[in-house]
Design a protein around this motif. Structure first.
Motif, mmCIF file in Angstrom:
data_model
loop_
_atom_site.group_PDB
_atom_site.id
_atom_site.type_symbol
_atom_site.label_atom_id
_atom_site.label_comp_id
_atom_site.label_asym_id
_atom_site.label_seq_id
_atom_site.Cartn_x
_atom_site.Cartn_y
_atom_site.Cartn_z
ATOM 1 N N LEU A 209 -25.841 35.245 -46.885
ATOM 2 C CA LEU A 209 -25.192 35.440 -48.190
ATOM 3 C C LEU A 209 -23.669 35.542 -48.069
ATOM 4 O O LEU A 209 -22.952 35.259 -49.038
ATOM 5 C CB LEU A 209 -25.739 36.693 -48.871
ATOM 6 C CG LEU A 209 -27.208 36.632 -49.286
ATOM 7 C CD1 LEU A 209 -27.671 37.992 -49.798
ATOM 8 C CD2 LEU A 209 -27.427 35.563 -50.358
ATOM 9 N N ALA A 210 -23.192 35.940 -46.881
ATOM 10 C CA ALA A 210 -21.744 36.091 -46.690
ATOM 11 C C ALA A 210 -21.017 34.763 -46.897
ATOM 12 O O ALA A 210 -19.828 34.741 -47.185
ATOM 13 C CB ALA A 210 -21.450 36.650 -45.294
ATOM 14 N N MET A 211 -21.723 33.666 -46.741
ATOM 15 C CA MET A 211 -21.123 32.338 -46.946
ATOM 16 C C MET A 211 -21.146 31.933 -48.427
ATOM 17 O O MET A 211 -20.780 30.823 -48.769
ATOM 18 C CB MET A 211 -21.854 31.290 -46.103
ATOM 19 C CG MET A 211 -21.681 31.488 -44.608
ATOM 20 S SD MET A 211 -19.976 31.192 -44.100
ATOM 21 C CE MET A 211 -19.942 29.401 -44.090
ATOM 22 N N ILE B 268 -25.336 25.803 -48.280
ATOM 23 C CA ILE B 268 -26.744 26.167 -48.147
ATOM 24 C C ILE B 268 -26.895 27.177 -47.011
ATOM 25 O O ILE B 268 -26.411 26.951 -45.909
ATOM 26 C CB ILE B 268 -27.603 24.921 -47.824
ATOM 27 C CG1 ILE B 268 -27.400 23.852 -48.902
ATOM 28 C CG2 ILE B 268 -29.078 25.295 -47.720
ATOM 29 C CD1 ILE B 268 -28.220 22.607 -48.695
ATOM 30 N N GLY B 269 -27.560 28.289 -47.315
ATOM 31 C CA GLY B 269 -27.827 29.285 -46.281
ATOM 32 C C GLY B 269 -29.290 29.244 -45.913
ATOM 33 O O GLY B 269 -30.136 28.978 -46.763
ATOM 34 N N ALA C 232 -14.534 43.077 -46.420
ATOM 35 C CA ALA C 232 -14.978 43.676 -47.685
ATOM 36 C C ALA C 232 -16.307 43.053 -48.106
ATOM 37 O O ALA C 232 -17.227 43.754 -48.554
ATOM 38 C CB ALA C 232 -13.917 43.443 -48.754
ATOM 39 N N ARG C 233 -16.409 41.749 -47.930
ATOM 40 C CA ARG C 233 -17.657 41.066 -48.283
ATOM 41 C C ARG C 233 -18.801 41.558 -47.390
ATOM 42 O O ARG C 233 -19.919 41.795 -47.853
ATOM 43 C CB ARG C 233 -17.458 39.546 -48.124
ATOM 44 C CG ARG C 233 -18.573 38.738 -48.700
ATOM 45 C CD ARG C 233 -18.354 37.267 -48.520
ATOM 46 N NE ARG C 233 -17.330 36.710 -49.401
ATOM 47 C CZ ARG C 233 -17.123 35.405 -49.548
ATOM 48 N NH1 ARG C 233 -17.848 34.533 -48.886
ATOM 49 N NH2 ARG C 233 -16.193 34.961 -50.368
ATOM 50 N N LEU D 202 -21.351 39.074 -39.540
ATOM 51 C CA LEU D 202 -21.175 38.763 -40.966
ATOM 52 C C LEU D 202 -19.825 38.139 -41.300
ATOM 53 O O LEU D 202 -19.677 37.512 -42.346
ATOM 54 C CB LEU D 202 -21.362 40.037 -41.799
ATOM 55 C CG LEU D 202 -22.754 40.224 -42.393
ATOM 56 C CD1 LEU D 202 -23.783 40.429 -41.314
ATOM 57 C CD2 LEU D 202 -22.778 41.384 -43.363
ATOM 58 N N THR D 203 -18.834 38.353 -40.432
ATOM 59 C CA THR D 203 -17.491 37.870 -40.787
ATOM 60 C C THR D 203 -17.109 36.588 -40.045
ATOM 61 O O THR D 203 -16.203 35.876 -40.480
ATOM 62 C CB THR D 203 -16.416 38.945 -40.484
ATOM 63 O OG1 THR D 203 -16.537 39.357 -39.117
ATOM 64 C CG2 THR D 203 -16.566 40.146 -41.380
ATOM 65 N N GLU D 204 -17.812 36.291 -38.950
ATOM 66 C CA GLU D 204 -17.435 35.155 -38.095
ATOM 67 C C GLU D 204 -17.344 33.833 -38.890
ATOM 68 O O GLU D 204 -16.299 33.184 -38.908
ATOM 69 C CB GLU D 204 -18.473 35.041 -36.961
ATOM 70 C CG GLU D 204 -18.171 33.996 -35.924
ATOM 71 C CD GLU D 204 -17.019 34.373 -34.995
ATOM 72 O OE1 GLU D 204 -16.499 35.494 -35.109
ATOM 73 O OE2 GLU D 204 -16.642 33.521 -34.179
ATOM 74 N N ALA D 205 -18.429 33.466 -39.533
ATOM 75 C CA ALA D 205 -18.417 32.168 -40.236
ATOM 76 C C ALA D 205 -17.509 32.186 -41.477
ATOM 77 O O ALA D 205 -16.747 31.232 -41.689
ATOM 78 C CB ALA D 205 -19.837 31.749 -40.601
#
Ligand code: ADP
Length: 273
Positions: free
Chosen positions: A183-185, A111-112, A147-148, A130-133
């Motif tokens: 959304l990255a998750m 869930i975001g 890339a995501r 955006l990449t940490e989690a």
């Protein structure tokens, strides 16, 4: 009030038994803070891919619903099911036992949530935000996470800001990054809590456009608390009108906005439109 007033639209929730095809089920959920009853035996369910808008006067319990789904609050009574599994309990063998913190953390990954205040990590670049989690929580490789991040920044129209820090961005841009970060998750469910209310008016449209794109290009299930009735009308499949911790009226946007039945809905719409 007849009991059926506390039910959502017939398509997704009009029975007393939780619908197992639903992604989210609130079954007789009560939430109290001390003597204050914020949610009062609330029943509703959301089908996979549905986009539901929660409207209603301030204090009617809308944000509390999102916070319960994020496990930031616990229910006082009743059950919340996500993907058919209760939120408060986990399975051990054939028994249900109270959920542990690690179980809740794992559930939360699906869930975001995007808040009114953007809550970006201020000391990290947009890319790192955006990449940490995805790297540390989902275990994605750096390249894949990058890339995501690039793909999502393109979606929110901020590819050129990938190496910027949040302080170098406008409020609207920060909120678009916050949406991309959620959304990255790759969440199944996206919760949006008045995401435009802290923004200067000229920045609102850009954020709403991004959310329209997300709604059109993904099958993510969205629950959205908003005062932007135009957005609610355009983007949602169903609108739930809350009053005092209960659903006063529920229906398709064209019904709620075009032909509201309840006096409370009419009064609320007069106050915001
Ligand atoms: P809405 O989103 O519809 O404005 P909320 O869910 O934020 O409503 O709040 C519903 C009611 O619950 C409000 O009266 C609010 O003051 C109260 N409330 C929310 N969180 C807490 C808390 N942690 N402690 C005490 N009261 C709270």
């Amino acid at each position: 009030m007849p009991p059926s007033d506390n039910r959502a639209a017939p398509a997704a929730a009009d029975t007393d038994t939780p619908d197992t095809g639903s992604l989210i089920v609130f079954d007789q959920v009560v939430k109290r803070f001390g003597d204050l009853t914020v949610l009062d035996h609330l029943d509703f369910s959301v089908a996979p891919g549905e986009r539901v808008t929660l409207i209603g006067p301030s204090g009617s319990g809308k944000t509390t619903i999102l916070r319960l789904l994020m496990t930031l609050e616990k229910v006082t009574e009743g059950t919340i099911l996500v993907g058919g599994e209760p939120f408060s309990h986990m399975r051990r063998g054939d028994r249900l036992v109270p959920a542990s913190e690690s179980y809740l953390r794992a559930r939360r990954k699906t869930i975001g949530m995007v808040f009114q205040q953007f809550n970006l990590f201020p000391n990290m670049t947009v890319r790192k935000n955006l990449t940490e989690a995805p790297v540390h929580v989902l275990g994605l490789g750096k390249e894949e996470a990058n890339a995501r991040a690039e793909e999502l920044l393109d979606l929110v129209g901020l590819s050129d800001k990938i190496d910027a820090h949040p302080t170098q961005l406008s409020g609207g841009q920060q909120q678009r990054v916050a949406i991309a970060r959620a959304l990255a998750m790759r969440p199944e469910i996206l919760l949006l809590d008045e995401v435009t209310s802290a923004l200067d008016p000229e920045l609102v449209a850009g954020v709403l456009d991004v959310l329209r794109t997300v709604a059109e290009t993904t099958d993510i299930t969205m629950l959205c608390v908003t005062h932007e009735m135009g957005f609610a009308r355009d983007v949602s499949n169903r609108v739930l009108m809350f009053d005092q911790g209960r659903i006063a009226e529920a229906g398709a946007p064209e019904e709620i906005f075009g032909d509201p039945k309840e006096e409370r809905t009419k009064a609320f719409l007069r106050s915001v439109l």
